[in-house]
Motif scaffolding. Structure first.
Motif, PDB file in Angstrom:
ATOM      1  N   ALA A 392      -8.825  -8.170  11.830  1.00  0.00           N
ATOM      2  CA  ALA A 392     -10.173  -8.780  11.358  1.00  0.00           C
ATOM      3  C   ALA A 392     -10.177  -8.724   9.623  1.00  0.00           C
ATOM      4  CB  ALA A 392     -11.136  -8.096  11.892  1.00  0.00           C
ATOM      5  N   ASN A 393     -11.345  -9.740   9.338  1.00  0.00           N
ATOM      6  CA  ASN A 393     -11.536  -9.562   7.940  1.00  0.00           C
ATOM      7  C   ASN A 393     -12.174  -8.384   7.327  1.00  0.00           C
ATOM      8  OD1 ASN A 393     -10.743 -12.142   7.784  1.00  0.00           O
ATOM      9  ND2 ASN A 393     -12.691 -13.263   8.006  1.00  0.00           N
ATOM     10  N   ILE A 394     -13.198  -7.950   8.309  1.00  0.00           N
ATOM     11  CA  ILE A 394     -13.565  -6.600   7.993  1.00  0.00           C
ATOM     12  C   ILE A 394     -13.471  -5.937   9.252  1.00  0.00           C
ATOM     13  CG2 ILE A 394     -15.997  -5.584   7.553  1.00  0.00           C
ATOM     14  CD1 ILE A 394     -15.535  -7.542   5.529  1.00  0.00           C
ATOM     15  N   ILE A 395     -13.013  -4.374   9.022  1.00  0.00           N
ATOM     16  CA  ILE A 395     -12.900  -3.362  10.074  1.00  0.00           C
ATOM     17  C   ILE A 395     -13.361  -2.213   9.873  1.00  0.00           C
ATOM     18  CG2 ILE A 395     -11.052  -1.932  11.076  1.00  0.00           C
ATOM     19  CD1 ILE A 395      -8.917  -4.030  10.469  1.00  0.00           C
ATOM     20  N   SER A 396     -14.664  -1.820  10.566  1.00  0.00           N
ATOM     21  CA  SER A 396     -15.316  -0.556  10.514  1.00  0.00           C
ATOM     22  C   SER A 396     -14.724   0.624  11.329  1.00  0.00           C
ATOM     23  CB  SER A 396     -16.781  -0.840  10.737  1.00  0.00           C
ATOM     24  OG  SER A 396     -17.548   0.207  10.581  1.00  0.00           O
ATOM     25  N   THR A 397     -14.863   1.776  10.652  1.00  0.00           N
ATOM     26  CA  THR A 397     -14.330   2.981  11.532  1.00  0.00           C
ATOM     27  C   THR A 397     -15.157   4.315  11.033  1.00  0.00           C
ATOM     28  OG1 THR A 397     -12.120   2.222  11.302  1.00  0.00           O
ATOM     29  CG2 THR A 397     -12.339   4.310  12.032  1.00  0.00           C
ATOM     30  N   SER A 398     -15.700   4.758  11.982  1.00  0.00           N
ATOM     31  CA  SER A 398     -16.577   5.902  11.950  1.00  0.00           C
ATOM     32  C   SER A 398     -15.823   7.274  12.452  1.00  0.00           C
ATOM     33  CB  SER A 398     -17.929   5.839  12.679  1.00  0.00           C
ATOM     34  OG  SER A 398     -18.485   4.766  11.994  1.00  0.00           O
ATOM     35  N   ARG A 580     -19.348 -17.235   2.433  1.00  0.00           N
ATOM     36  CA  ARG A 580     -18.199 -17.658   1.370  1.00  0.00           C
ATOM     37  C   ARG A 580     -17.454 -18.661   2.304  1.00  0.00           C
ATOM     38  NH1 ARG A 580     -16.441 -15.596  -3.064  1.00  0.00           N
ATOM     39  NH2 ARG A 580     -14.226 -15.636  -2.380  1.00  0.00           N
ATOM     40  N   ILE A 581     -17.128 -18.226   3.751  1.00  0.00           N
ATOM     41  CA  ILE A 581     -16.396 -18.908   4.438  1.00  0.00           C
ATOM     42  C   ILE A 581     -16.944 -20.406   4.738  1.00  0.00           C
ATOM     43  CG2 ILE A 581     -15.274 -19.390   6.736  1.00  0.00           C
ATOM     44  CD1 ILE A 581     -14.674 -16.521   6.804  1.00  0.00           C
ATOM     45  N   ALA A 582     -18.355 -20.386   4.738  1.00  0.00           N
ATOM     46  CA  ALA A 582     -18.979 -21.708   4.892  1.00  0.00           C
ATOM     47  C   ALA A 582     -19.082 -22.777   3.833  1.00  0.00           C
ATOM     48  CB  ALA A 582     -20.542 -21.525   5.356  1.00  0.00           C
ATOM     49  N   ILE A 583     -18.749 -22.363   2.789  1.00  0.00           N
ATOM     50  CA  ILE A 583     -18.475 -23.232   1.360  1.00  0.00           C
ATOM     51  C   ILE A 583     -17.028 -23.366   1.186  1.00  0.00           C
ATOM     52  CG2 ILE A 583     -21.209 -22.630   0.700  1.00  0.00           C
ATOM     53  CD1 ILE A 583     -20.002 -20.890  -1.328  1.00  0.00           C
ATOM     54  N   GLY A 584     -16.111 -22.825   1.924  1.00  0.00           N
ATOM     55  CA  GLY A 584     -14.926 -23.153   1.722  1.00  0.00           C
ATOM     56  C   GLY A 584     -14.140 -22.231   0.893  1.00  0.00           C
ATOM     57  N   LYS A 585     -14.758 -21.015   0.581  1.00  0.00           N
ATOM     58  CA  LYS A 585     -14.079 -19.896   0.112  1.00  0.00           C
ATOM     59  C   LYS A 585     -13.522 -18.787   1.016  1.00  0.00           C
ATOM     60  CE  LYS A 585     -16.929 -20.476  -4.193  1.00  0.00           C
ATOM     61  NZ  LYS A 585     -17.645 -19.644  -5.129  1.00  0.00           N
ATOM     62  N   ARG A 586     -12.572 -17.958   0.347  1.00  0.00           N
ATOM     63  CA  ARG A 586     -11.955 -16.786   1.108  1.00  0.00           C
ATOM     64  C   ARG A 586     -12.529 -15.662   1.201  1.00  0.00           C
ATOM     65  NH1 ARG A 586      -8.013 -19.664  -1.757  1.00  0.00           N
ATOM     66  NH2 ARG A 586      -8.541 -18.505  -3.956  1.00  0.00           N
ATOM     67  N   PRO A 587     -12.348 -14.831   2.441  1.00  0.00           N
ATOM     68  CA  PRO A 587     -13.002 -13.702   2.427  1.00  0.00           C
ATOM     69  C   PRO A 587     -12.706 -12.660   1.241  1.00  0.00           C
ATOM     70  CG  PRO A 587     -11.453 -14.088   4.469  1.00  0.00           C
ATOM     71  CD  PRO A 587     -11.249 -15.191   3.379  1.00  0.00           C
ATOM     72  N   ILE A 588     -13.954 -11.761   1.112  1.00  0.00           N
ATOM     73  CA  ILE A 588     -13.956 -10.725   0.036  1.00  0.00           C
ATOM     74  C   ILE A 588     -12.772  -9.709  -0.188  1.00  0.00           C
ATOM     75  CG2 ILE A 588     -16.501 -11.199  -0.217  1.00  0.00           C
ATOM     76  CD1 ILE A 588     -16.815  -8.812   1.338  1.00  0.00           C
ATOM     77  N   GLY A 589     -12.147  -9.345   0.884  1.00  0.00           N
ATOM     78  CA  GLY A 589     -11.097  -8.340   0.981  1.00  0.00           C
ATOM     79  C   GLY A 589     -11.322  -7.241   0.441  1.00  0.00           C
ATOM     80  N   PHE A 590     -10.453  -6.685  -0.325  1.00  0.00           N
ATOM     81  CA  PHE A 590     -10.875  -5.074  -0.745  1.00  0.00           C
ATOM     82  C   PHE A 590     -11.975  -5.079  -1.862  1.00  0.00           C
ATOM     83  CE2 PHE A 590      -9.027  -1.776  -3.800  1.00  0.00           C
ATOM     84  CZ  PHE A 590      -9.764  -0.661  -3.076  1.00  0.00           C
ATOM     85  N   VAL A 591     -12.951  -4.703  -1.557  1.00  0.00           N
ATOM     86  CA  VAL A 591     -14.140  -4.831  -2.251  1.00  0.00           C
ATOM     87  C   VAL A 591     -14.379  -3.836  -3.368  1.00  0.00           C
ATOM     88  CG1 VAL A 591     -15.657  -5.999  -0.555  1.00  0.00           C
ATOM     89  CG2 VAL A 591     -15.705  -3.369  -0.754  1.00  0.00           C
TER      90      VAL A 591
END
Length: 648
Positions: A392-398, A580-591
């Motif tokens: 997934a584009n974002i993965i959350s782990t607690s 970002r995706i809505a305007i044709g850009k890629r996910p932010i990745g490693f932030v």
């Protein structure tokens, strides 16, 4: 050096054996060693020479020394290649071990009288697998394998205190397992084709039991909620969805839900209850009643409903109730990891995301990871889940484990995998822990590296200390304050985890922020208490982690923890990706390189109140700018969104 919980006679014998193991035979060099035995373990006996061990040799990866630079190239906002993320194929090809490395290890094994048909190379070409008797393993590694017993559970496990490799192999091998880690079951002798399991329960330090109650940093509760307070002026007493939206200015409805992805990781037996989701949604997000996460079963992972209590349902219910609500109508994926018998680890989850990392028939460490197929009754009897889902584009782990409980080679190899996922455009979010500068169960490090309740050295948590993940600490609204007032570092029930790694060096993106903290706000501690030699500081960000209203087992409870903060930050980043995706850009990745950059200064709510006690101290203090309590601060969604929309 003195080892814990050994009689004087055994200690003396063990010390002689340890000394011999640390003086390698001619042509060998010590590759890894353990300084102390973990708490509550004691030496029992030598392992039988004909017992079989699943030996795995982790091969050195090509170009791994350039990983940070490669990641900065696609993640720093000043880079012309920002967000030009890599394909999985490019990642696999770039880091695959060289033919020279594979040949060197295989030739050595053959020269050591290991028949070629016994030597297996994993499909990723990153691991060599060999079932070896204890006698063979001891000869190959110039080591001594012993059996230890846990004083509480009675479990018996196998470990060595050091191992060596021929000098010419040092540059070709990262690590060998099983060796130094604890929690490996005692194997049966080779002459009997059966498996004896004397492990009777999870123990602290076992990576594959991170989901077990009592292990790791699961959320805490102060009990049931008699009345839900829905007004914003009550957010200092209870945190609900309206409070979070007001705190971080979250005003956004996703529109790219078919293209965006967000996943939350849970480890069996932690599991959500659909009735609790519906109870929460019914009160706070009625349109979601009946919605469920899309469950991806990793190594037999199941959302079990047999064991029901806060200790089994609190974490998963918390993560999903708030994560799903904040990003609604964005679907949320659940990576449920590990079967009910064996459990799962961070590595098991990573195997499912990246086929090049997956180590079926070679690679995972049986002392830390679930090994599949699981031959135990009721276990997951199919091959390990290997590259079964696109990350997934974002993965959350607690979830977390204590950095000092795993070897540096193991931690570094896993951390590098998070870096590879970053190259592919994946954002990895981890909670920073709930014991301030202490480790799990408020244990701290002694000078010899052992853990105890009266230790004085700070005890950081992994994977939050990995420089390739985004670590999230916890804040709270002070009593009598409103959502418009500055938050404090969380100091109620839990303390925001933070500090400095004892393994990972400081990444370049963090140099300015950490140096500013150390120069302008020097901590009142010495190098005997924390690593002052230029190491990774954590957390990176923070969010509220106190007094969440969560539906658990048919009732609402007040919940505390960085477990609350991590999915909130991950949800906010998911909304950024959507825009970002809505305007044709890629996910932010490693932030991390982005949020620490000049362009993002002022995009966070700086936290300057509170600290994170532990190890007999008040811990570090929250100060202007970055600090090892609340990182850069809490998110201001509109400011973050505006800045990320301007980037390529």
């Amino acid at each position: 050096m003195v080892l814990l919980r050994l009689s004087a006679a055994i200690s003396a014998a063990f010390a002689l054996q340890s000394y011999a193991a640390l003086v390698p035979r001619a042509g060998y060099v010590v590759h890894e060693k353990r300084d102390v035995i973990p708490p509550k373990w004691s030496y029992t006996r030598r392992l039988e020479s004909d017992a079989v061990l699943p030996m795995r040799f982790g091969l050195r990866q090509r170009n791994i020394e350039h990983l940070e630079d490669m990641l900065m190239e696609v993640s720093h906002p000043d880079s012309p290649n920002y967000s030009n993320h890599w394909s999985p194929e490019k990642v696999a090809d770039t880091f695959a071990p060289s033919v020279e490395t594979i040949d060197a290890v295989v030739s050595w094994l053959k020269a050591s009288a290991i028949a070629p048909e016994r030597i297996k190379l994993s499909s990723s070409r990153s691991w060599i697998h060999l079932n070896a008797t204890a006698a063979e393993a001891e000869y190959l590694l110039d080591a001594s394998y012993d059996v230890y017993t846990h004083e509480d559970s009675g479990a018996e496990h196998v470990s060595c205190i050091s191992y060596s490799l021929p000098h010419h192999l040092k540059e070709h091998v990262d690590l060998v397992t099983p060796t130094l880690h604890f929690d490996v079951r005692v194997p049966m002798p080779a002459k009997r084709n059966v498996r004896r399991d004397v492990d009777v329960g999870p123990t602290e330090g076992s990576g594959r039991s991170v989901g077990q109650p009592g292990i790791g940093s699961l959320p805490k509760t102060t009990g049931k909620v008699s009345e839900i307070l829905t007004e914003l002026e009550n957010c200092d007493e209870q945190i609900t969805l309206p409070c979070l939206r007001a705190l971080y200015n979250i005003i956004y409805k996703p529109v790219s839900t078919n293209q965006n992805t967000f996943a939350i990781v849970e480890y069996t037996p932690q599991a959500f209850l659909q009735t609790d989701l519906d109870m929460f949604f019914g009160n706070f997000s009625p349109s979601q009643v009946g919605q469920s996460p899309k469950l991806v079963s990793i190594d037999g992972g199941v959302a079990q409903t047999t064991n029901r209590s806060f200790n089994f349902n609190g974490e998963s219910n918390l993560d999903l109730q708030y994560g799903m609500s904040i990003v609604n109508p964005q679907p949320v994926t659940l990576y449920q990891t590990g079967d009910l018998v064996e459990g799962g680890s961070f590595n098991n989850m990573l195997d499912a995301l990246d086929a090049s990392y997956c180590t079926f028939e070679g690679g995972d460490d049986p002392t830390q990871d679930g090994i599949y197929p699981d031959t135990l009754p009721g276990g997951f009897d199919k091959p390990e889940s290997c590259g079964i889902v696109k990350p997934a584009n974002i993965i959350s782990t607690s979830y977390s484990m204590v950095e000092s409980q795993i070897t540096p080679f193991y931690a570094i190899r896993e951390c590098n995998e998070y870096g590879k996922l970053g190259l592919m455009g994946v954002t990895i979010v981890y909670s920073s822990g709930d014991e301030g500068v202490s480790g799990h169960n408020d244990l701290c490090l002694n000078p010899d590296g052992s853990q105890s309740s009266n230790g004085t050295r700070f005890n950081p948590l992994f994977p939050s200390v990995c420089p390739f993940v985004t670590s999230v600490g916890a804040t709270q609204i002070l009593n009598g304050s409103s959502v418009n007032d500055p938050e404090s570092a969380c100091e109620e029930v839990i303390f925001s985890g933070g500090g400095f790694s004892n393994v990972f060096k400081r990444p370049s993106y963090q140099d300015e922020a950490v140096n500013s903290f150390l120069t302008n706000h020097p901590p009142p501690f010495t190098s005997a208490q924390f690593n002052t030699s230029g190491s990774r500081g954590f957390p990176d960000l923070a969010a509220n982690g106190a007094r969440y209203v969560v539906a658990v087992d048919g009732e609402f409870s007040l919940v505390f923890g960085t477990s609350c903060a991590a999915p909130v930050v991950a949800s906010i980043l998911t909304l950024v990706n959507d825009a970002r995706i809505a305007i044709g850009k890629r996910p932010i990745g490693f932030v991390n390189p982005t949020i620490y950059s000049e362009q993002f200064k002022g995009a966070f709510n700086d936290i300057t109140i509170g600290d994170n006690p532990g190890c007999g101290t008040n811990g570090f203090s929250a100060v202007p700018g970055w600090d090892p309590v609340t990182g850069l601060g809490t998110p201001n969604f509109p400011k973050l969104l505006a800045r990320w929309l301007l980037l390529p």
